[in-house]
Design an enzyme around this catalytic site. Sequence first.
Site, PDB file in Angstrom:
ATOM      1  N   ASN A  39       0.832  -1.200   0.000  1.00 61.09           N
ATOM      2  CA  ASN A  39       0.000   0.000   0.000  1.00 61.09           C
ATOM      3  C   ASN A  39       0.869   1.254   0.000  1.00 61.09           C
ATOM      4  O   ASN A  39       1.954   1.292   0.599  1.00 61.09           O
ATOM      5  CB  ASN A  39      -1.009   0.002   1.160  1.00 61.09           C
TER       6      ASN A  39
ATOM      7  N   GLU B 195       0.262   5.274   0.582  1.00 63.50           N
ATOM      8  CA  GLU B 195      -0.705   6.293   0.984  1.00 63.50           C
ATOM      9  C   GLU B 195      -0.285   7.671   0.487  1.00 63.50           C
ATOM     10  O   GLU B 195       0.802   7.844  -0.092  1.00 63.50           O
ATOM     11  CB  GLU B 195      -0.855   6.253   2.512  1.00 63.50           C
ATOM     12  N   ASN B 196      -1.177   8.641   0.690  1.00 64.98           N
ATOM     13  CA  ASN B 196      -0.925   9.996   0.216  1.00 64.98           C
ATOM     14  C   ASN B 196      -1.565  10.981   1.184  1.00 64.98           C
ATOM     15  O   ASN B 196      -2.606  10.671   1.781  1.00 64.98           O
ATOM     16  CB  ASN B 196      -1.534  10.157  -1.190  1.00 64.98           C
TER      17      ASN B 196
ATOM     18  N   TYR C 229      -5.774  11.807   1.178  1.00 67.29           N
ATOM     19  CA  TYR C 229      -6.060  10.406   1.515  1.00 67.29           C
ATOM     20  C   TYR C 229      -6.642   9.533   0.401  1.00 67.29           C
ATOM     21  O   TYR C 229      -6.200   8.399   0.214  1.00 67.29           O
ATOM     22  CB  TYR C 229      -6.988  10.330   2.738  1.00 67.29           C
TER      23      TYR C 229
ATOM     24  N   CYS D  62      -4.043   0.497  -2.558  1.00 64.93           N
ATOM     25  CA  CYS D  62      -3.916  -0.737  -1.787  1.00 64.93           C
ATOM     26  C   CYS D  62      -2.812  -1.634  -2.352  1.00 64.93           C
ATOM     27  O   CYS D  62      -2.449  -1.541  -3.531  1.00 64.93           O
ATOM     28  CB  CYS D  62      -5.226  -1.511  -1.813  1.00 64.93           C
TER      29      CYS D  62
ATOM     30  N   GLU E 111      -2.997  -4.786  -3.030  1.00 60.79           N
ATOM     31  CA  GLU E 111      -3.502  -5.669  -4.090  1.00 60.79           C
ATOM     32  C   GLU E 111      -3.496  -4.949  -5.436  1.00 60.79           C
ATOM     33  O   GLU E 111      -3.182  -5.540  -6.470  1.00 60.79           O
ATOM     34  CB  GLU E 111      -4.927  -6.130  -3.761  1.00 60.79           C
TER      35      GLU E 111
ATOM     36  N   CYS F 217     -10.016  -5.474   0.852  1.00 60.76           N
ATOM     37  CA  CYS F 217     -11.136  -4.541   0.995  1.00 60.76           C
ATOM     38  C   CYS F 217     -12.125  -4.750  -0.155  1.00 60.76           C
ATOM     39  O   CYS F 217     -11.837  -5.452  -1.137  1.00 60.76           O
ATOM     40  CB  CYS F 217     -10.625  -3.098   1.025  1.00 60.76           C
TER      41      CYS F 217
ATOM     42  N   CYS G 261     -10.849  -3.902  -3.628  1.00 54.57           N
ATOM     43  CA  CYS G 261      -9.842  -4.853  -4.111  1.00 54.57           C
ATOM     44  C   CYS G 261     -10.470  -6.197  -4.469  1.00 54.57           C
ATOM     45  O   CYS G 261      -9.964  -6.901  -5.342  1.00 54.57           O
ATOM     46  CB  CYS G 261      -8.726  -5.012  -3.095  1.00 54.57           C
TER      47      CYS G 261
END
Length: 130
Positions: A42, A44-45, A48, A53, A55, A89, A92
């Site tokens: 994953n 992130e930024n 958000y 992810c 996957e 999730c 995904c």
Amino acid sequence: MTDEELLDAARVVREKAYCPYSDFHVGAAILDEQGQVHVGCNVENAAYPQGSCAEAGAISAMIAAGGKRIVTIAVAGGGENKTRACTPCGGCRQRIHEFSDENTRIIVKDDAGEWSTFTMADLLPASFHL
Ligand code: THU
């Protein structure tokens, strides 16, 4: 490539996760129909929703390398003291579905060593497809 080896690949790439906001590290490793392995973590930024992810990263790597189908995808997730296995999730599940068939297996393992195997039908029943 055994399930344990694929889970190890997911655990190794999980160490590379960029997740300063959630501190929830996730790694994914795909075994494709050619026997090749593709990994992702994953990312992130600060904005958000722009995060991605593990996957999704592994699927991108598979497609870029010429892989077509997911035979098995292993997911390792969680941070410090978060031993619960990380199942994909909702978004995904749909991403994995795009490149799966009825034999595709999704395997998850927690840090205590417990692991479970699912099919796409287990994770995304009555799924959307065109
Ligand atoms: N995450 C994944 O990488 N895969 C999943 O299937 C569940 C969630 C990431 C997204 C975010 O960076 C962090 O875990 C917490 O939600």
